[in-house]
Structures are given as structure tokens and as C-alpha cells.
Enzyme design. Sequence first.
Site, mmCIF file in Angstrom:
data_model
loop_
_atom_site.group_PDB
_atom_site.id
_atom_site.type_symbol
_atom_site.label_atom_id
_atom_site.label_comp_id
_atom_site.label_asym_id
_atom_site.label_seq_id
_atom_site.Cartn_x
_atom_site.Cartn_y
_atom_site.Cartn_z
ATOM 1 N N ILE A 94 32.397 31.141 37.271
ATOM 2 C CA ILE A 94 33.424 30.005 37.804
ATOM 3 C C ILE A 94 34.409 31.149 38.228
ATOM 4 O O ILE A 94 35.136 31.078 37.844
ATOM 5 C CB ILE A 94 34.389 29.082 37.166
ATOM 6 C CG1 ILE A 94 33.101 28.542 36.558
ATOM 7 C CG2 ILE A 94 35.377 28.269 37.839
ATOM 8 C CD1 ILE A 94 33.538 26.945 35.205
ATOM 9 N N HIS A 111 24.473 24.889 46.030
ATOM 10 C CA HIS A 111 24.286 23.792 44.778
ATOM 11 C C HIS A 111 23.036 23.120 44.572
ATOM 12 O O HIS A 111 22.615 22.079 45.409
ATOM 13 C CB HIS A 111 25.428 23.289 45.044
ATOM 14 C CG HIS A 111 25.772 22.315 43.529
ATOM 15 N ND1 HIS A 111 25.683 22.665 42.246
ATOM 16 C CD2 HIS A 111 25.474 21.564 43.454
ATOM 17 C CE1 HIS A 111 25.594 21.530 41.385
ATOM 18 N NE2 HIS A 111 25.182 20.440 41.928
ATOM 19 N N ASP A 147 31.471 22.898 42.465
ATOM 20 C CA ASP A 147 31.068 22.199 43.424
ATOM 21 C C ASP A 147 31.635 21.102 44.330
ATOM 22 O O ASP A 147 31.179 19.791 44.804
ATOM 23 C CB ASP A 147 30.045 21.158 41.988
ATOM 24 C CG ASP A 147 28.763 22.097 41.979
ATOM 25 O OD1 ASP A 147 28.621 23.730 41.753
ATOM 26 O OD2 ASP A 147 29.028 21.830 40.294
HETATM 27 C C1 GRF Z 1 19.454 27.790 42.478
HETATM 28 O O1 GRF Z 1 19.349 26.386 41.834
HETATM 29 C C2 GRF Z 1 21.075 27.307 43.488
HETATM 30 O O2 GRF Z 1 20.857 26.445 43.785
HETATM 31 C C3 GRF Z 1 21.722 27.824 41.979
HETATM 32 O O3 GRF Z 1 21.176 28.216 41.251
HETATM 33 C C4 GRF Z 1 20.146 28.583 41.499
HETATM 34 C C5 GRF Z 1 19.823 29.792 41.984
HETATM 35 O O4 GRF Z 1 18.998 30.539 41.870
HETATM 36 N N1 GRF Z 1 23.753 28.027 41.865
HETATM 37 P P1 GRF Z 1 17.737 32.187 42.971
HETATM 38 O O5 GRF Z 1 19.424 33.294 41.852
HETATM 39 O O6 GRF Z 1 18.653 31.813 44.210
HETATM 40 O O7 GRF Z 1 16.830 32.195 42.533
#
Ligand code: GRF
Length: 216
Positions: A94, A111, A147
Site C-alpha cells: 500500500i 485493479h 482502490d
Molecule cells: C492483476 O490481476 C492486477 O489487476 C492486480 O494484481 C494482478 C497482477 O498480476 N493488481 P501481474 O503481476 O500483472 O501478472
Amino acid sequence: MGKLKVGILISGRGSNMAALVEAAQKPEFPAEVRCVVANRPDAKGLDFARQHGIPAILVDHKAYASKAEFEAAVTDALVAHDVDFVCLAGFMRIVSPGFIERWHNRLINIHPSLLPSYKGLHTHERALADGVKLTGCTVHFVRAEMDVGPIVAQAAVPVIAGDTPDSLAARILTAEHRLYPLALRLIAEGKATVRGEIVEIAPNAVDETARLFSAR
Ligand code: GRF
């Protein structure tokens, strides 16, 4: 006008970072990835960045006595690589109000839900438990509240009978990989601008966002 100089912060797999790097490798893309910073030594995405000739920097949060010192080191790494815009891509720390202020309106996140629904963790489990039929992903500017922040772009993804959290996550991830480069491109082209706490999309860009994510 020069390209937007972007730094990407990751903690793990880095598939969204990879999607941004691949998009930015196209000569016409209006942003360039100057560096990738990870807070964990085992972040798989660091290898991908290195293999693509992008400076991959480890700033291990465990090596710092406080969050403020860790974040100062992250900012130092970004500044050292001439970054002027930051993308969080699966960055599992965070960020503090001080960091958000330092990068005000130059810090976005992806997100895996249609915000403002399903903030926080376990988005897919909660969406399935609620029986929603549509979920998706959101790229938004980062604010102090988790978020929350002006929404740049969203993609809707259907929930299909028999979905598990994993199958739904995989379908949404495919959409994330299209959405994040699109959102970054709109910002870099000056077609997505924060006004008040809303992102205004230039009229000539509305069609292309709708076309990419209209129901098929
Ligand atoms: C994704 O689903 C993103 O939305 C979330 O964490 C995940 C990260 O996946 N914040 P990656 O590391 O980009 O493969």
C-alpha cells in the site's frame, strides 16, 4: 512532443508490466518504459524486464526501517531513470499519502474488478459469491484511499456458469493486458485528463475505448 517516460512497479509475476513493455516496444506507442522496480527479490517480472533490455531494479522493502525510507528509495530509482509517470502493476504494497502526493496525477493502478465494486483483495471470490454476471478490470489514478481514484478506463468481462476464481481471474487478466496499454496510451496522448476527480476522455477517443470493449 516526446514520449511519456514511464516506470512500472511490480511485486510478482508481472504480466501486466509485460503487456505494457510489449505495447511500448511499438514505435508509434506514445510512452516508453524507462525502468521496472520490484519490492521482492523473487518477483518473476524482473527477469522479463531484463530480457527486454529494460533496467530492472530491486528495492527490497525488507531492507528499509520504515515505509517512508522504502518509498524514498523507490522514488530515487524512478528519478534516476528519468521517469515522469508511474504504473503500479501487481505492486502489493500500500503506497503512502506522501508517495501519492509526490506522484500526484502521475500514478495509476490496475485493479481486477469494475470499481467502485470489489475494492481490495479476493475480488473474484467475492464476485462469484454475489452471483454477479459481469465483472472486469479498471485502470485508475491512485489516491490515498485504496482502490479509489479517477477512473481512466474499464473493461467488462462476463461471469460464465461454472467459473472458479481462477477461471474468472484468467479471463479478466486477458482483458487487463489489453486495457492497461490502452489506458496508458490515452494518458500519454493527452486524451485522458483528470478534471476534478473525474477523468475526461477526449471526444475523439471515446469511440476507440468503446470499440475495444463492446460486448461480442
Ligand atoms: C492483476 O490481476 C492486477 O489487476 C492486480 O494484481 C494482478 C497482477 O498480476 N493488481 P501481474 O503481476 O500483472 O501478472
